[in-house]
Design a protein around this motif. Structure first.
Motif, PDB file in Angstrom:
ATOM      1  N   ARG A   1       1.803   6.685  -6.958  1.00  0.00           N
ATOM      2  CA  ARG A   1       0.716   7.580  -7.370  1.00  0.00           C
ATOM      3  C   ARG A   1       1.046   9.034  -7.029  1.00  0.00           C
ATOM      4  O   ARG A   1       0.767   9.945  -7.809  1.00  0.00           O
ATOM      5  CB  ARG A   1      -0.600   7.158  -6.698  1.00  0.00           C
ATOM      6  CG  ARG A   1      -1.777   7.997  -7.060  1.00  0.00           C
ATOM      7  CD  ARG A   1      -2.133   7.863  -8.530  1.00  0.00           C
ATOM      8  NE  ARG A   1      -3.288   8.679  -8.839  1.00  0.00           N
ATOM      9  CZ  ARG A   1      -3.484   9.294  -9.980  1.00  0.00           C
ATOM     10  NH1 ARG A   1      -2.617   9.148 -10.965  1.00  0.00           N
ATOM     11  NH2 ARG A   1      -4.548  10.029 -10.181  1.00  0.00           N
ATOM     12  N   SER A   2       1.657   9.246  -5.893  1.00  0.00           N
ATOM     13  CA  SER A   2       2.038  10.591  -5.495  1.00  0.00           C
ATOM     14  C   SER A   2       3.048  11.187  -6.479  1.00  0.00           C
ATOM     15  O   SER A   2       2.941  12.355  -6.867  1.00  0.00           O
ATOM     16  CB  SER A   2       2.635  10.553  -4.084  1.00  0.00           C
ATOM     17  OG  SER A   2       3.066  11.825  -3.693  1.00  0.00           O
TER      18      SER A   2
ATOM     19  N   HIS B   1       0.832  -1.198   0.000  1.00  0.00           N
ATOM     20  CA  HIS B   1       0.000   0.000   0.000  1.00  0.00           C
ATOM     21  C   HIS B   1       0.874   1.257   0.000  1.00  0.00           C
ATOM     22  O   HIS B   1       0.610   2.212  -0.735  1.00  0.00           O
ATOM     23  CB  HIS B   1      -0.919  -0.015   1.229  1.00  0.00           C
ATOM     24  CG  HIS B   1      -1.822   1.172   1.310  1.00  0.00           C
ATOM     25  ND1 HIS B   1      -2.905   1.339   0.476  1.00  0.00           N
ATOM     26  CD2 HIS B   1      -1.790   2.256   2.125  1.00  0.00           C
ATOM     27  CE1 HIS B   1      -3.502   2.487   0.776  1.00  0.00           C
ATOM     28  NE2 HIS B   1      -2.844   3.055   1.772  1.00  0.00           N
ATOM     29  N   LEU B   2       1.919   1.278   0.798  1.00  0.00           N
ATOM     30  CA  LEU B   2       2.822   2.411   0.866  1.00  0.00           C
ATOM     31  C   LEU B   2       3.529   2.635  -0.469  1.00  0.00           C
ATOM     32  O   LEU B   2       3.684   3.772  -0.929  1.00  0.00           O
ATOM     33  CB  LEU B   2       3.845   2.196   1.986  1.00  0.00           C
ATOM     34  CG  LEU B   2       4.804   3.338   2.260  1.00  0.00           C
ATOM     35  CD1 LEU B   2       4.037   4.599   2.676  1.00  0.00           C
ATOM     36  CD2 LEU B   2       5.798   2.944   3.332  1.00  0.00           C
ATOM     37  N   GLN B   3       3.958   1.552  -1.118  1.00  0.00           N
ATOM     38  CA  GLN B   3       4.628   1.666  -2.406  1.00  0.00           C
ATOM     39  C   GLN B   3       3.671   2.198  -3.475  1.00  0.00           C
ATOM     40  O   GLN B   3       4.044   3.061  -4.274  1.00  0.00           O
ATOM     41  CB  GLN B   3       5.200   0.314  -2.840  1.00  0.00           C
ATOM     42  CG  GLN B   3       6.032   0.368  -4.096  1.00  0.00           C
ATOM     43  CD  GLN B   3       7.261   1.261  -3.946  1.00  0.00           C
ATOM     44  OE1 GLN B   3       7.888   1.306  -2.895  1.00  0.00           O
ATOM     45  NE2 GLN B   3       7.583   1.992  -4.993  1.00  0.00           N
TER      46      GLN B   3
ATOM     47  N   HIS C   1       1.073   4.099  -2.950  1.00  0.00           N
ATOM     48  CA  HIS C   1       0.837   5.497  -2.613  1.00  0.00           C
ATOM     49  C   HIS C   1       1.991   6.372  -3.095  1.00  0.00           C
ATOM     50  O   HIS C   1       1.775   7.449  -3.664  1.00  0.00           O
ATOM     51  CB  HIS C   1       0.657   5.652  -1.103  1.00  0.00           C
ATOM     52  CG  HIS C   1       0.520   7.069  -0.659  1.00  0.00           C
ATOM     53  ND1 HIS C   1      -0.595   7.829  -0.915  1.00  0.00           N
ATOM     54  CD2 HIS C   1       1.385   7.873   0.005  1.00  0.00           C
ATOM     55  CE1 HIS C   1      -0.409   9.053  -0.430  1.00  0.00           C
ATOM     56  NE2 HIS C   1       0.782   9.093   0.135  1.00  0.00           N
ATOM     57  N   ALA C   2       3.222   5.937  -2.889  1.00  0.00           N
ATOM     58  CA  ALA C   2       4.391   6.695  -3.324  1.00  0.00           C
ATOM     59  C   ALA C   2       4.420   6.831  -4.849  1.00  0.00           C
ATOM     60  O   ALA C   2       4.731   7.905  -5.384  1.00  0.00           O
ATOM     61  CB  ALA C   2       5.667   6.025  -2.826  1.00  0.00           C
TER      62      ALA C   2
END
Length: 65
Positions: A13-14, A6-8, A10-11
């Motif tokens: 997409r950001s 999930h963190l990857q 998010h990074a």
């Protein structure tokens, strides 16, 4: 979903959103400092003209008792 996954996502997409924002960001304009400065001093001058002209204490004649 795993927290690391999930963190990857998010990074990633950001980073995509930042790239899109940079693409559509308008070109920087020239600073309007000169206009703001002139307008500010014009307002100060106008304000000083609106204040009634009264003599200051040092310019007044001394009181007689």
């Amino acid at each position: 979903m795993n927290a690391e996954t999930h963190l990857q996502l998010h990074a990633t997409r950001s980073a995509e959103l930042r790239h899109q924002a940079d693409t559509f960001r308008p070109a920087p304009r020239a600073p309007r400092k000169d206009l703001r400065t002139r307008l500010g001093w014009t307002m100060v001058e106008l304000g000083l003209r609106l204040i009634p002209n009264r003599p200051t204490l040092s310019a007044r004649s001394p009181r007689t008792a």
